[in-house]
Scaffold this active site. Structure first.
Site, short mmCIF file in Angstrom:
data_model
loop_
_atom_site.label_atom_id
_atom_site.label_comp_id
_atom_site.label_asym_id
_atom_site.label_seq_id
_atom_site.Cartn_x
_atom_site.Cartn_y
_atom_site.Cartn_z
N GLY A 1 -17.01 2.05 -3.96
CA GLY A 1 -17.80 3.27 -3.89
C GLY A 1 -19.04 3.25 -4.77
O GLY A 1 -19.89 4.15 -4.66
N LEU B 1 -21.60 1.36 -4.59
CA LEU B 1 -22.82 1.16 -3.80
C LEU B 1 -23.23 2.40 -3.02
O LEU B 1 -24.30 2.42 -2.40
CB LEU B 1 -22.64 -0.03 -2.86
CG LEU B 1 -22.69 -1.39 -3.58
CD1 LEU B 1 -22.17 -2.50 -2.68
CD2 LEU B 1 -24.13 -1.70 -4.02
N SER C 1 -13.84 -4.10 0.47
CA SER C 1 -14.68 -3.50 -0.59
C SER C 1 -16.17 -3.66 -0.28
O SER C 1 -16.95 -4.02 -1.17
CB SER C 1 -14.37 -4.12 -1.96
OG SER C 1 -13.11 -3.70 -2.42
N TYR D 1 0.82 -1.21 0.00
CA TYR D 1 0.00 0.00 0.00
C TYR D 1 0.86 1.25 0.00
O TYR D 1 1.97 1.24 0.53
CB TYR D 1 -0.90 0.01 1.23
CG TYR D 1 -2.04 -0.96 1.21
CD1 TYR D 1 -2.34 -1.71 0.08
CD2 TYR D 1 -2.83 -1.17 2.34
CE1 TYR D 1 -3.39 -2.62 0.08
CE2 TYR D 1 -3.88 -2.07 2.35
CZ TYR D 1 -4.15 -2.80 1.22
OH TYR D 1 -5.19 -3.69 1.24
#
Length: 345
Positions: A238, A240, A233, A53
């Site tokens: 995003g 939803l 997720s 990350y």
């Protein structure tokens, strides 16, 4: 905030886990620390990171997420927090990750753990996960297994033996899987039992209203092996939240980064999202809270991983713990799923 036990471990994690993969890319270190402080104040005790990350990963930003967390973590009461991170597996072509995405073998595990400990500025990692399997598996939107792609792999027993040594050294406490398959869950569990090696205590996979594949063979495997899900997720990148229905949302990952979130750009996703957003409106809920509450309602979910680029988003997402979906709402969600089953696997 409720707290759930992770498998056979003594880790009791908050039902919401703070995901951090935007730290160092979309979030500055100041913004990251504000999110961390707010989440902890609300009862979150579980923080999830990874050596690769932030995402999208790059040589320039590699390791920044753990670094940002480490600068915050060094000033916290460490034994009150559960910190998770992951080792990147082979096959992704990240040249900047330890000289290239390597096998999950002794040298790579030991180096990856030591590097994460240094960035996180901590003496131990509570939960250390294999980010994706050492062996070939269909992943990130792929659904067809291709035997031709099967190649060499580090035996599962050998992987567990190394983790046993690292646990004995006090550097990590427990191990988990990520982006695994039902077969992998069972193999890791059985190898641990047969050889007296550390048992994995959880699996971190994608799960949301657009991707409910975990309801089937996965759920059966984790039930019998006592390996709960950490759902990532939960808002489907995003989608939803409904923010992509009428236009491209500015400063959102799918808009900012080319070829990002491809698994959510498939036929029927927009139709399913529109139907779920309508259910939320009908019951006076925000679409995000409806989607998160659904994931939290599943019996196999120990913690739902939420990420946010703004403090306002984080606040809204955390408020989902106060939303309880009744059987009528759940039936409406199931009806949409029957009409548009798993449009974003």
């Amino acid at each position: 905030m409720q707290y759930n036990q992770l498998g056979n471990s003594d880790l009791k994690v908050s039902e919401i886990c703070l995901g951090t993969m935007t730290y160092g890319q979309q979030n500055t270190i100041e913004e990251a620390h504000k999110q961390l402080n707010y989440a902890i104040d609300q009862g979150v005790n579980f923080i999830d990171a990874a050596e690769m990350y932030p995402v999208p990963t790059s040589a320039e930003t590699y390791g920044l997420t753990e670094t940002y967390i480490g600068e915050w973590l060094k000033n916290q009461q460490r034994d009150q927090l559960i910190v998770a991170t992951k080792i990147a597996g082979p096959g992704r072509g990240f040249k900047w990750v330890r000289g290239g995405a390597k096998a999950i073998d002794r040298n790579n595990i030991k180096q990856a753990v030591d590097d994460s400990l240094k960035r996180l500025q901590t003496a131990y990692i509570d939960l250390y996960q294999i980010h994706w399997p050492d062996r070939y598996v269909p992943r990130f939107g792929q659904t067809v297994f291709d035997p031709i792609q099967v190649g060499e792999t580090v035996p599962i027993a050998e992987q567990l033996e190394v983790f046993a040594d690292v646990i004995k050294a006090g550097k990590i406490r427990y191990i988990g899987l990520s982006n695994e398959t039902p077969w992998g869950v069972v193999q890791f569990s059985h190898a641990a039992k047969q050889l007296g090696l550390p048992k994995v205590v959880c699996i971190q996979n994608a799960y949301n209203l657009l991707n409910r594949f975990f309801d089937g063979a996965f759920a059966k495997a984790v039930y019998y092996e006592n390996i709960p899900l950490l759902a990532y997720s939960p808002l489907g990148f995003g989608f939803l939240t409904g923010k992509y229905i009428n236009s491209k949302a500015e400063k959102a990952r799918v808009t900012l980064f080319e070829n990002f979130g491809q698994r959510y750009l498939k036929p029927n996703v927009s139709k399913a999202v529109a139907a779920y957003v309508e259910i939320a409106k009908r019951h006076q809920l925000s679409p995000a809270q409806l989607a998160l509450a659904f994931v939290q309602s599943r019996w196999f979910v120990a913690s739902t991983i939420i990420g946010a680029t703004t403090l306002e988003q984080l606040k809204e997402n955390l408020e989902s713990i106060n939303v309880v979906l009744n059987k009528n709402i759940l039936a409406e969600l199931d009806a949409v799923h029957t009409q548009f089953p798993n449009p974003a696997p």
